[in-house]
Scaffold this motif. Structure first.
Motif, PDB file in Angstrom:
ATOM      1  N   ARG A   8      13.211   5.896  -2.533  1.00 19.04           N
ATOM      2  CA  ARG A   8      12.076   5.829  -2.052  1.00 19.04           C
ATOM      3  C   ARG A   8      11.783   4.702  -1.060  1.00 19.04           C
ATOM      4  NH1 ARG A   8       9.840   3.672  -5.399  1.00 19.04           N
ATOM      5  NH2 ARG A   8       8.133   3.495  -5.171  1.00 19.04           N
ATOM      6  N   VAL A   9      12.406   3.811  -1.382  1.00 17.33           N
ATOM      7  CA  VAL A   9      11.725   2.921  -0.028  1.00 17.33           C
ATOM      8  C   VAL A   9      13.478   2.014   0.467  1.00 17.33           C
ATOM      9  CG1 VAL A   9      10.337   1.110   0.471  1.00 17.33           C
ATOM     10  CG2 VAL A   9       9.742   2.343  -1.291  1.00 17.33           C
ATOM     11  N   ILE A  10      13.435   2.152   1.182  1.00 17.69           N
ATOM     12  CA  ILE A  10      14.651   2.327   2.137  1.00 17.69           C
ATOM     13  C   ILE A  10      14.212   0.350   3.384  1.00 17.69           C
ATOM     14  CG2 ILE A  10      17.074   1.942   4.312  1.00 17.69           C
ATOM     15  CD1 ILE A  10      17.016   5.330   2.897  1.00 17.69           C
ATOM     16  N   ILE A  11      15.031  -0.982   2.960  1.00 20.10           N
ATOM     17  CA  ILE A  11      14.801  -1.775   4.413  1.00 20.10           C
ATOM     18  C   ILE A  11      16.013  -1.654   4.426  1.00 20.10           C
ATOM     19  CG2 ILE A  11      14.806  -4.194   4.126  1.00 20.10           C
ATOM     20  CD1 ILE A  11      12.817  -4.372   1.732  1.00 20.10           C
ATOM     21  N   SER A  12      16.108  -1.408   6.165  1.00 22.88           N
ATOM     22  CA  SER A  12      17.667  -1.516   7.001  1.00 22.88           C
ATOM     23  C   SER A  12      17.724  -2.312   6.942  1.00 22.88           C
ATOM     24  CB  SER A  12      17.309  -0.438   7.980  1.00 22.88           C
ATOM     25  OG  SER A  12      18.927   0.399   8.003  1.00 22.88           O
ATOM     26  N   GLY A  13      19.157  -2.972   8.281  1.00 32.52           N
ATOM     27  CA  GLY A  13      19.128  -3.829   8.946  1.00 32.52           C
ATOM     28  C   GLY A  13      19.928  -3.515  10.392  1.00 32.52           C
TER      29      GLY A  13
ATOM     30  N   GLU B 255       1.016  -1.031   0.108  1.00 39.28           N
ATOM     31  CA  GLU B 255      -0.353  -0.095  -0.292  1.00 39.28           C
ATOM     32  C   GLU B 255       0.650   1.316   0.315  1.00 39.28           C
ATOM     33  OE1 GLU B 255      -2.591   0.568   3.765  1.00 39.28           O
ATOM     34  OE2 GLU B 255      -3.782  -1.647   3.063  1.00 39.28           O
ATOM     35  N   VAL B 256       1.498   0.982   0.709  1.00 37.53           N
ATOM     36  CA  VAL B 256       2.385   2.300   0.757  1.00 37.53           C
ATOM     37  C   VAL B 256       3.463   2.910  -0.545  1.00 37.53           C
ATOM     38  CG1 VAL B 256       4.475   3.306   1.999  1.00 37.53           C
ATOM     39  CG2 VAL B 256       2.363   2.358   3.855  1.00 37.53           C
ATOM     40  N   THR B 257       3.700   1.512  -0.708  1.00 43.49           N
ATOM     41  CA  THR B 257       5.212   1.937  -1.685  1.00 43.49           C
ATOM     42  C   THR B 257       4.406   2.520  -2.888  1.00 43.49           C
ATOM     43  OG1 THR B 257       4.580  -0.646  -2.534  1.00 43.49           O
ATOM     44  CG2 THR B 257       7.253   0.540  -1.566  1.00 43.49           C
ATOM     45  N   ARG B 258       2.900   1.676  -3.125  1.00 43.58           N
ATOM     46  CA  ARG B 258       2.157   1.776  -4.219  1.00 43.58           C
ATOM     47  C   ARG B 258       1.712   3.560  -4.088  1.00 43.58           C
ATOM     48  NH1 ARG B 258      -0.612  -3.524  -5.044  1.00 43.58           N
ATOM     49  NH2 ARG B 258       1.665  -4.504  -6.092  1.00 43.58           N
ATOM     50  N   SER B 259       1.748   3.733  -3.205  1.00 43.55           N
ATOM     51  CA  SER B 259       0.929   5.177  -2.911  1.00 43.55           C
ATOM     52  C   SER B 259       2.437   6.896  -3.288  1.00 43.55           C
ATOM     53  CB  SER B 259       1.005   5.702  -1.518  1.00 43.55           C
ATOM     54  OG  SER B 259       2.117   5.559  -0.690  1.00 43.55           O
ATOM     55  N   LEU B 260       3.270   5.531  -3.131  1.00 41.79           N
ATOM     56  CA  LEU B 260       5.382   6.529  -3.618  1.00 41.79           C
ATOM     57  C   LEU B 260       5.011   7.454  -4.478  1.00 41.79           C
ATOM     58  CD1 LEU B 260       7.140   4.720  -1.147  1.00 41.79           C
ATOM     59  CD2 LEU B 260       5.767   6.786  -0.114  1.00 41.79           C
TER      60      LEU B 260
ATOM     61  N   VAL C 217      18.269   9.991   6.169  1.00 42.56           N
ATOM     62  CA  VAL C 217      17.769  10.172   4.291  1.00 42.56           C
ATOM     63  C   VAL C 217      16.323   9.911   4.807  1.00 42.56           C
ATOM     64  CG1 VAL C 217      18.558   8.222   3.793  1.00 42.56           C
ATOM     65  CG2 VAL C 217      17.014   7.736   5.798  1.00 42.56           C
ATOM     66  N   ALA C 218      15.368  10.154   3.974  1.00 40.58           N
ATOM     67  CA  ALA C 218      13.769  11.037   3.703  1.00 40.58           C
ATOM     68  C   ALA C 218      13.253   9.753   3.056  1.00 40.58           C
ATOM     69  CB  ALA C 218      13.945  12.262   3.344  1.00 40.58           C
ATOM     70  N   PRO C 219      12.962   8.604   2.684  1.00 43.92           N
ATOM     71  CA  PRO C 219      12.405   7.759   1.789  1.00 43.92           C
ATOM     72  C   PRO C 219      10.661   8.336   2.108  1.00 43.92           C
ATOM     73  CG  PRO C 219      12.996   6.244   3.610  1.00 43.92           C
ATOM     74  CD  PRO C 219      13.489   7.970   3.720  1.00 43.92           C
ATOM     75  N   GLY C 220       9.963   7.369   0.826  1.00 40.22           N
ATOM     76  CA  GLY C 220       8.299   7.376   1.284  1.00 40.22           C
ATOM     77  C   GLY C 220       8.287   6.093   2.359  1.00 40.22           C
ATOM     78  N   LEU C 221       9.190   5.333   2.832  1.00 44.75           N
ATOM     79  CA  LEU C 221       8.634   4.518   3.593  1.00 44.75           C
ATOM     80  C   LEU C 221      10.289   2.999   3.689  1.00 44.75           C
ATOM     81  CD1 LEU C 221       7.372   1.382   4.783  1.00 44.75           C
ATOM     82  CD2 LEU C 221       7.934   0.142   3.053  1.00 44.75           C
TER      83      LEU C 221
END
Lengths: 271, 323
Positions: free
Chosen positions: B204-209, A266-271, B258-262
């Protein structure tokens, strides 16, 4: 290789958010029950210096500008096996601005004398201005390399040459430099500070620490004590932030993860 | 003088950070009632100069062979000469390595004051104040710069791009500077460590460990997961210090801001120093085995489970949903 390493004592940055308080003047944090510790990047810098000395020999002088309590930071540096320690006593503003600090440290570096390399941490864990190294370089008329995580020295005396690796936005750069110069050190997996041996801690307690007053290092003591000629903190506030976390629901792990996956999509599609 | 100068490195191009700096400069110049000058350093980048010319009042392009690639002392000298001529009230830079490295030294050369990681600029009664995050993200300080010019590097993506533009298109002036030779430092090798396509700051999206992953192997799983949703993989300081992931992908107060959407934090507790690097993220989510981990105080959503059980299932579900 003569190395001077600048160390800063700070309020323990690991204290939990709930214990963090700001003073009534809204200019600085209240110490409360928090410990004073050596800034982590300063310890990364000391570790980098110790490893360099192990390879090439030389002398490491630990230098701090701070209150009497900063002696603890210098004792720890001695216990980690720095050769000498110098404390410039700060009897003025408790949080002098970066220019004031750099002026004092540069004056102390001049007074210590022969020096090939001045090292600082890339920034401090309290105010984190990240300016001390660069400003010391300007005060001393030296070049500066920031975000360094490894240094090799080759050659001796006037032929000495340094190979300095530093981190960049997407990788690293290798620089060749002729000493003297200033470097600011960042962390990597190889400069995690060593734990001093108990025996060395006991020895360090009896080692001499050179103490200088502001008058003794030849700076404008009145200006340094005021500590605010460069910039002034006019307000300090704790940001309000309260987000209620929605934990994904589900009777089984699989259902929970299914819901998690849906939220992510949901979130990734809204970006 | 109430002019504002922005300094950009041409090699970074007209990215989101450059747009943030230009926008911040345009608005500050407006508040101060001064002109906006842009200085670009480095090999010719026509697109950057053209884009900037649409917003700034003047563009100065320091495009000469000595500046083709960044060298600390040469670039500092070039910026000091150009800013010195303009005598601006404020000099704004971005938050790349080079800008961070040069800002305090540039201020010193110009007789000004520097401050870094600005998240808000305030011009008030002739003074310039900057808000920045301090004490590992636990507090925000307002700092008044006492000397002129105020040299400020910005958390560039925290600033809006300019929307209005300038009434006329500025001309781009090429300069030829007299730069000293025989530098005492010289970059002799450069290496980009690509673990993905986009820069972390632009992701836009970051997955962080984090530390809870227990070793470098789990980062491979995160990368697979990232591939499914077009994410970049990043790491906490603890993970980088342990050598599990390269330090140029470290997020936090002392790594990338960072400033990703998620931002999906996997096995990261969320110390304030880490959170300071992601305060501009739109949505934060977490996978953590400890319901009391501070990260959940910043999350919109999350799951309290062992990441080892979650990741394989999540990969399966995301793959199915993306079809």
């Amino acid at each position: 290789m003569n190395i001077i390493i600048c160390l800063k004592q700070i309020l323990d940055p690991e204290i939990p958010v709930r214990d963090f308080r700001i003073g009534p003047d809204k200019r600085e944090a209240v110490r409360g029950n928090a410990n004073l510790v050596t800034n982590i990047f300063c310890e990364n810098a000391l570790e980098t210096a110790l490893q360099l000395r192990e390879r090439t020999g030389g002398k490491i002088t630990a230098l701090a500008f701070g209150a009497e309590s900063a002696e603890d930071t210098l004792r720890k540096a001695l216990a980690m096996k720095a050769d000498e320690a110098v404390l410039v006593l700060n009897d003025g503003h408790p949080h002098p601005d970066p220019f004031t600090v750099a002026q004092v440290l540069a004056a102390a570096v001049r007074k210590i004398g022969a020096c090939d390399l001045v090292m600082t941490g890339r920034e401090s864990g309290d105010w984190g201005s990240g300016q001390t190294g660069g400003l010391i370089a300007e005060e001393l008329g030296l070049p500066c390399i920031s975000f360094v995580d490894h240094i090799e020295a080759r050659g001796e005396g006037t032929d000495a040459s340094l190979f300095v690796k530093r981190q960049t936005d997407n990788g690293w750069e290798l620089l060749n430099a002729q000493p003297p110069l200033v470097v600011t050190i960042t962390n990597n997996e190889f400069n995690v500070p060593r734990i001093p041996k108990t025996r060395d801690i006991m020895i360090s307690a009896r080692q001499p620490i050179t103490k200088w007053t502001l008058e003794e290092i030849g700076v404008n003591a009145a200006e340094v004590r005021a500590g605010q000629s460069y910039y002034e903190v006019v307000d300090l506030a704790i940001p309000a932030k309260d987000v209620a976390c929605q934990f994904v629901s589900g009777d089984t792990l699989e259902q929970k993860v299914e819901n998690l996956a849906q939220r992510v999509i949901e979130v990734t599609r809204s970006l | 003088m109430n002019d504002v100068a922005i300094c950009l490195f041409a090699e970074s191009g007209y990215d989101r950070a450059a747009q943030g700096v230009i926008g911040a400069g345009r608005r500050l110049a407006g508040t101060l009632g001064g002109r906006l000058h842009a200085i670009t350093i480095g090999t010719h980048n026509p697109e950057l100069n053209v884009r900037i010319a649409a917003v700034a009042d003047s563009v100065i392009s320091a495009d000469q062979v000595e500046l083709a690639e960044y060298q600390p002392e040469l670039c500092l000298d070039a910026l000091a000469q150009l800013c010195g001529e303009l005598a601006p009230k404020a000099v704004l830079l971005s938050n790349d390595t080079y800008s961070q490295e040069l800002a305090p030294r540039l201020a010193h050369k110009l007789g000004g004051s520097a401050v870094g990681d600005g998240i808000e600029l305030i011009a008030q009664d002739g003074a310039i104040r900057v808000k920045r995050s301090v004490y590992g993200g636990k507090a925000v300080a307002t700092i008044e710069l006492k000397r002129s010019p105020a040299v400020i590097w910005l958390r560039a993506r925290a600033f809006e791009a300019d929307s209005a533009g300038s009434a006329s298109v500025a001309t781009v002036r090429q300069t030829r500077l007299n730069l000293p030779s025989g530098d005492r430092t010289r970059i002799i090798e450069r290496k980009a460590e690509s673990t993905g396509e986009a820069r972390l700051e632009d992701a836009r999206v970051i997955i962080s460990g984090g530390r809870g992953l227990g070793g470098p192997e789990a980062f491979k799983d995160l990368q697979e997961l990232a591939g499914l949703v077009g994410a970049q993989v990043a790491a906490s300081r603890a993970a980088c210090d342990s050598g599990w992931y390269p330090p140029s992908w470290q997020v936090g107060q002392t790594g990338k801001k960072v400033a990703p959407g998620l931002y999906l934090a996997v096995a990261i507790r969320g110390a304030s120093q880490h959170m300071a690097g992601i305060s501009d993220a739109k949505v934060i989510a977490a996978i953590n085995i400890d319901p009391d981990a501070p990260i959940f105080k910043h999350c919109q959503f999350g799951i309290v489970e062992d990441y080892k059980k979650v990741i394989p299932l999540l990969r399966e579900k995301l793959a199915a949903l993306q079809k």
